[in-house]
Design an enzyme around this catalytic site. Structure first.
Site, PDB file in Angstrom:
ATOM      1  N   GLY A  20       6.725  -2.285  -3.935  1.00 18.64           N
ATOM      2  CA  GLY A  20       6.881  -1.210  -5.221  1.00 18.64           C
ATOM      3  C   GLY A  20       5.301  -0.557  -5.239  1.00 18.64           C
ATOM      4  O   GLY A  20       4.851  -0.070  -4.248  1.00 18.64           O
ATOM      5  N   ASP A  21       4.485  -0.826  -6.345  1.00 21.67           N
ATOM      6  CA  ASP A  21       3.306  -0.584  -6.591  1.00 21.67           C
ATOM      7  C   ASP A  21       2.290  -1.462  -6.417  1.00 21.67           C
ATOM      8  O   ASP A  21       1.529  -1.753  -6.881  1.00 21.67           O
ATOM      9  CB  ASP A  21       3.415   0.085  -8.041  1.00 21.67           C
ATOM     10  CG  ASP A  21       3.323  -0.851  -9.092  1.00 21.67           C
ATOM     11  OD1 ASP A  21       4.067  -1.945  -8.887  1.00 21.67           O
ATOM     12  OD2 ASP A  21       2.949  -0.613 -10.149  1.00 21.67           O
ATOM     13  N   GLU A  22       2.707  -2.630  -5.391  1.00 21.74           N
ATOM     14  CA  GLU A  22       1.928  -3.662  -5.262  1.00 21.74           C
ATOM     15  C   GLU A  22       1.272  -3.610  -3.832  1.00 21.74           C
ATOM     16  O   GLU A  22       2.134  -3.373  -2.752  1.00 21.74           O
ATOM     17  CB  GLU A  22       2.563  -5.254  -5.444  1.00 21.74           C
ATOM     18  CG  GLU A  22       2.999  -5.443  -6.771  1.00 21.74           C
ATOM     19  CD  GLU A  22       3.895  -6.417  -6.784  1.00 21.74           C
ATOM     20  OE1 GLU A  22       4.101  -6.956  -8.085  1.00 21.74           O
ATOM     21  OE2 GLU A  22       4.706  -6.908  -6.000  1.00 21.74           O
TER      22      GLU A  22
END
Length: 187
Positions: free
Chosen positions: A99-101
């Site tokens: 995801g946004d990691e």
């Protein structure tokens, strides 16, 4: 010739399996494997340097998708990938974890302080990042976001990639919570 075409096709397939399709960064499996390889080199005496792991989570990213849409979110992720690649050292490996990691592998660290310097540079690079709506009927809109960064260093913070990533992830959440409690602005 056919054998050359086959070899190039195989190399291309391997590269796609090791990278994230959206950002072009290394993927989760690749960074985990590389961290574990560095740890094994350390244990075998081939490399005495410490290995650092940064765990990066984007703050405010949900707003990007909610307010500007998933295309803007994808553009933001590609921009973050480029920012991270520009601010790390030669030899560091940036990966999209999920995801946004993101996870950044820091090989050849002389000490913990060197890892802290890289962390500070990553935080500064992500502070105040923005993404704008494209083709938005309501006029130009921009959403700001930033990043929180946790750090773990082998050998002190874990014995393998999974433990280091978990430690860095937990530290990232502690830092994010402390910043919220202090009222410090993320952006």
């Amino acid at each position: 010739d056919e054998i050359g075409d086959l070899a190039r096709g195989f190399e291309s397939m391997q590269a796609r399996l090791r990278s994230d399709a959206l950002t072009g960064l290394a993927n989760r499996e690749t960074v985990v494997r590389r961290i574990n390889q560095l740890i094994e080199r350390h244990r075998s005496g081939l490399d005495a340097h410490a290995v650092g792991v940064l765990f990066v989570d984007l703050d405010g990213f949900k707003r990007v998708n909610d307010e500007l849409g998933h295309d803007a979110g994808n553009r933001a992720l590609v921009d973050v990938a480029a920012r991270l690649n520009r601010c790390v050292r030669d030899g560091d490996l940036v990966a999209r974890y999920a995801g946004d990691e993101f996870v950044v592998m820091l090989p050849d660290l002389p000490d913990h302080a060197a890892a802290e310097l890289v962390r500070a540079k990553v935080e500064a690079t992500l502070r105040g990042a923005t993404v704008a709506a494209i083709g938005d009927d309501q006029g130009s809109r921009t959403v700001r976001f930033a990043g929180s960064v946790g750090l773990a260093v082998f050998p002190g913070d874990g014995e393998d990639a999974a433990a280091l990533i978990k430690h860095a992830d937990e530290e990232m959440y502690r830092r994010k919570a402390a910043r919220r409690e202090s009222g410090e602005s993320k952006f």
